[in-house]
Design a protein around this motif. Structure first.
Motif, PDB file in Angstrom:
ATOM      1  N   GLU A 110       0.759  -1.234  -0.126  1.00  0.00           N
ATOM      2  CA  GLU A 110      -0.033   0.091   0.040  1.00  0.00           C
ATOM      3  C   GLU A 110       0.893   1.305  -0.191  1.00  0.00           C
ATOM      4  O   GLU A 110       0.704   2.294  -0.570  1.00  0.00           O
ATOM      5  CB  GLU A 110      -0.782   0.121   1.038  1.00  0.00           C
ATOM      6  N   LEU A 111       2.002   1.282   0.873  1.00  0.00           N
ATOM      7  CA  LEU A 111       2.836   2.489   0.725  1.00  0.00           C
ATOM      8  C   LEU A 111       3.192   2.611  -0.690  1.00  0.00           C
ATOM      9  O   LEU A 111       3.419   3.900  -1.173  1.00  0.00           O
ATOM     10  CB  LEU A 111       4.003   2.028   1.643  1.00  0.00           C
ATOM     11  N   ALA A 112       3.777   1.556  -1.467  1.00  0.00           N
ATOM     12  CA  ALA A 112       4.135   1.632  -2.973  1.00  0.00           C
ATOM     13  C   ALA A 112       3.107   2.416  -3.716  1.00  0.00           C
ATOM     14  O   ALA A 112       3.119   3.056  -4.479  1.00  0.00           O
ATOM     15  CB  ALA A 112       4.770   0.382  -3.314  1.00  0.00           C
ATOM     16  N   ASP A 113       1.716   1.825  -3.146  1.00  0.00           N
ATOM     17  CA  ASP A 113       0.835   2.094  -4.277  1.00  0.00           C
ATOM     18  C   ASP A 113       0.315   3.465  -3.851  1.00  0.00           C
ATOM     19  O   ASP A 113      -0.075   4.468  -4.881  1.00  0.00           O
ATOM     20  CB  ASP A 113      -0.572   1.352  -3.824  1.00  0.00           C
ATOM     21  N   CYS A 114       1.019   4.150  -2.814  1.00  0.00           N
ATOM     22  CA  CYS A 114       0.546   5.632  -2.420  1.00  0.00           C
ATOM     23  C   CYS A 114       1.862   6.560  -3.211  1.00  0.00           C
ATOM     24  O   CYS A 114       1.796   8.019  -2.520  1.00  0.00           O
ATOM     25  CB  CYS A 114       0.686   5.911  -1.167  1.00  0.00           C
ATOM     26  N   GLY A 115       2.731   6.021  -3.613  1.00  0.00           N
ATOM     27  CA  GLY A 115       3.662   6.751  -4.292  1.00  0.00           C
ATOM     28  C   GLY A 115       5.118   6.808  -3.485  1.00  0.00           C
ATOM     29  O   GLY A 115       5.853   7.627  -3.784  1.00  0.00           O
ATOM     30  N   VAL A 116       5.013   6.271  -2.487  1.00  0.00           N
ATOM     31  CA  VAL A 116       6.199   5.974  -1.740  1.00  0.00           C
ATOM     32  C   VAL A 116       7.340   5.261  -2.415  1.00  0.00           C
ATOM     33  O   VAL A 116       7.186   4.137  -2.667  1.00  0.00           O
ATOM     34  CB  VAL A 116       5.920   5.305  -0.041  1.00  0.00           C
ATOM     35  N   LYS A 117       8.770   5.736  -2.457  1.00  0.00           N
ATOM     36  CA  LYS A 117       9.553   5.049  -3.440  1.00  0.00           C
ATOM     37  C   LYS A 117      10.678   4.298  -2.603  1.00  0.00           C
ATOM     38  O   LYS A 117      11.061   3.510  -3.099  1.00  0.00           O
ATOM     39  CB  LYS A 117      10.343   6.397  -4.334  1.00  0.00           C
ATOM     40  N   ARG A 118      11.015   5.180  -1.497  1.00  0.00           N
ATOM     41  CA  ARG A 118      12.028   4.475  -0.541  1.00  0.00           C
ATOM     42  C   ARG A 118      11.750   4.876   0.746  1.00  0.00           C
ATOM     43  O   ARG A 118      11.130   5.913   1.308  1.00  0.00           O
ATOM     44  CB  ARG A 118      13.335   5.016  -1.101  1.00  0.00           C
ATOM     45  N   ILE A 119      12.311   3.718   1.627  1.00  0.00           N
ATOM     46  CA  ILE A 119      11.874   4.006   3.066  1.00  0.00           C
ATOM     47  C   ILE A 119      13.267   3.452   3.738  1.00  0.00           C
ATOM     48  O   ILE A 119      14.014   3.189   3.306  1.00  0.00           O
ATOM     49  CB  ILE A 119      11.035   2.812   3.762  1.00  0.00           C
ATOM     50  N   ASN A 120      13.342   3.932   5.221  1.00  0.00           N
ATOM     51  CA  ASN A 120      14.360   3.760   5.858  1.00  0.00           C
ATOM     52  C   ASN A 120      14.095   2.650   6.879  1.00  0.00           C
ATOM     53  O   ASN A 120      12.988   2.615   7.590  1.00  0.00           O
ATOM     54  CB  ASN A 120      15.132   4.829   6.649  1.00  0.00           C
ATOM     55  N   VAL A 121      14.873   1.731   6.918  1.00  0.00           N
ATOM     56  CA  VAL A 121      14.403   0.497   7.819  1.00  0.00           C
ATOM     57  C   VAL A 121      15.476   0.375   9.137  1.00  0.00           C
ATOM     58  O   VAL A 121      16.735   0.497   8.529  1.00  0.00           O
ATOM     59  CB  VAL A 121      14.214  -0.794   7.328  1.00  0.00           C
ATOM     60  N   SER A 122      15.262   0.445  10.303  1.00  0.00           N
ATOM     61  CA  SER A 122      16.358   0.487  11.406  1.00  0.00           C
ATOM     62  C   SER A 122      16.640  -0.791  11.518  1.00  0.00           C
ATOM     63  O   SER A 122      15.642  -1.744  11.936  1.00  0.00           O
ATOM     64  CB  SER A 122      15.715   1.157  12.630  1.00  0.00           C
ATOM     65  N   LEU A 123      17.814  -1.319  11.569  1.00  0.00           N
ATOM     66  CA  LEU A 123      18.147  -2.651  12.065  1.00  0.00           C
ATOM     67  C   LEU A 123      19.648  -2.666  12.490  1.00  0.00           C
ATOM     68  O   LEU A 123      20.601  -2.486  11.659  1.00  0.00           O
ATOM     69  CB  LEU A 123      18.157  -3.389  10.756  1.00  0.00           C
ATOM     70  N   ASP A 124      19.841  -3.094  13.749  1.00  0.00           N
ATOM     71  CA  ASP A 124      20.860  -2.995  14.307  1.00  0.00           C
ATOM     72  C   ASP A 124      21.886  -4.210  14.395  1.00  0.00           C
ATOM     73  O   ASP A 124      23.232  -4.176  14.654  1.00  0.00           O
ATOM     74  CB  ASP A 124      20.990  -2.660  16.092  1.00  0.00           C
TER      75      ASP A 124
END
Ligand code: SAM
Length: 331
Positions: A110-124
């Protein structure tokens, strides 16, 4: 009319913490027993949308949703969908979010469908036991499912890892090889003294200058001018072919190029992540249906944006430099 601060910096980037709640309790971020804001103090999704729209009209081109964990806010996709109209109109260049990944498998498509192209994911860490230890409540398997789902949906991912002494420093080469092998950039972040936590920050703090020196014994790092609009400085890693970023609020102050302000879920605007000064936008927003009052409050706040932060972590200073936790203003 652009928002320009007293130091001539144009403000074009808004980060919005849509909730201070999170489904993790990362030991460097929160105390285990946190008191969260009463729900009645929160701006509604409609109010958040209205406020973001005012900022976009004032020149914000890039908007990042954060938290707390943005994807645990009820009906968050309604806000994302609403905000996506500004992408369609061209007023906004980028709508993105920072997430711990726990809910991504539900929302990635759904995020992609809303036009979000890139995201940050926190992973340590990639070690399930250590992941549970650092997040207290997190499940690495769920985050991996989320990353898979996001890549499948076509979202570009940048991983963010906080560098923690004697916790993940030895693992960074493996994390980097894994990230680059999957086509993801990795950015390392220095831990910042924000909010009371149980752990001693002096024990956790690892200057990235040290980590970089140790990586340079194994990898060939070449500085590159790549920029994503944030404070990270990037290198190209010859052995992996990927990009590695360094965010160094402690060892290298990057405030001269700061282009951002931060809005909390109660409508408080912080003009600097590392300072206490803030402006209340909720009262002027609610006082009138027109946006004149809130627009004037924003202008007044931008006029007090400070030159920069001055974080300190040392054994003599037991109190955090900034009393609020990172989860209030988002990372
Ligand atoms: N829940 C989301 C997430 O995990 O990405 C968004 C909010 S979280 C507060 C944003 C980022 O801030 C995460 O990458 C987290 O690791 C980082 N962070 C939290 N507390 C920090 C601190 N004291 N110093 C440096 N980074 C911190």
């Amino acid at each position: 009319m652009d928002m320009i601060d007293p130091f001539g910096r144009t403000i074009s980037y808004l980060r919005v913490s849509v909730t201070d709640r999170c489904d993790f309790r990362c030991t460097y971020c929160m105390a285990e027993d946190m008191t969260f804001l009463p729900k009645k103090d929160l701006l509604s999704l409609e109010e958040l949308d209205r406020l973001c729209t005012v900022f976009i009209e004032k020149g914000v081109k890039k908007l990042r949703l954060t938290g707390g964990e943005p994807l645990v806010r009820k009906n968050i996709m309604h806000l994302v969908r609403q905000l996506s109209r500004h992408l369609q109109s061209g007023a906004l260049e980028e709508l993105t979010l920072t997430t711990n990944g726990s809910q991504l498998s539900r929302f990635a498509a759904e995020l992609a469908d809303c036009g979000v192209k890139r995201i940050n994911v926190s992973l340590d860490t990639l070690d399930a036991g250590k992941f549970h230890q650092i997040t207290r409540w997190g499940n690495l398997g769920k985050v991996m499912e989320g990353i898979d789902a996001a890549q499948k949906a076509g979202l570009k991912i940048k991983l963010n890892a906080v560098a923690l002494r004697d916790f993940n420093d030895a693992e960074i080469p493996e994390l980097m090889r894994w990230a680059h092998g999957r086509g993801m950039d990795l950015t390392l972040i220095e831990t910042m003294p924000m909010g009371e936590i149980e752990a001693d920050r002096t024990d956790q703090y690892l200057p990235l200058s040290l980590l970089r020196a140790s990586l340079e014994r194994q990898f060939t790092l070449a500085d590159i001018p790549y920029k994503t609009g944030g404070p990270a400085r990037y290198v190209h890693v010859a052995e992996t072919g990927g990009r590695l970023g360094f965010i160094t609020p402690m060892t290298h102050n990057f405030c001269e190029s700061c282009n951002r302000v931060r809005l909390t879920c109660t409508g408080t605007l912080y003009m600097c992540l590392g300072q206490e000064d803030a402006a209340d936008l909720r009262a002027p927003l609610r006082a009138s249906e027109s946006n004149e009052l809130v627009g004037a409050a924003i202008d007044e706040a931008i006029g007090r944006k400070p030159k920069g932060h001055d974080f300190i972590i040392d054994r003599r200073t037991s109190r955090p430099s900034v009393s609020r936790h990172m989860s209030v203003t988002g990372g």
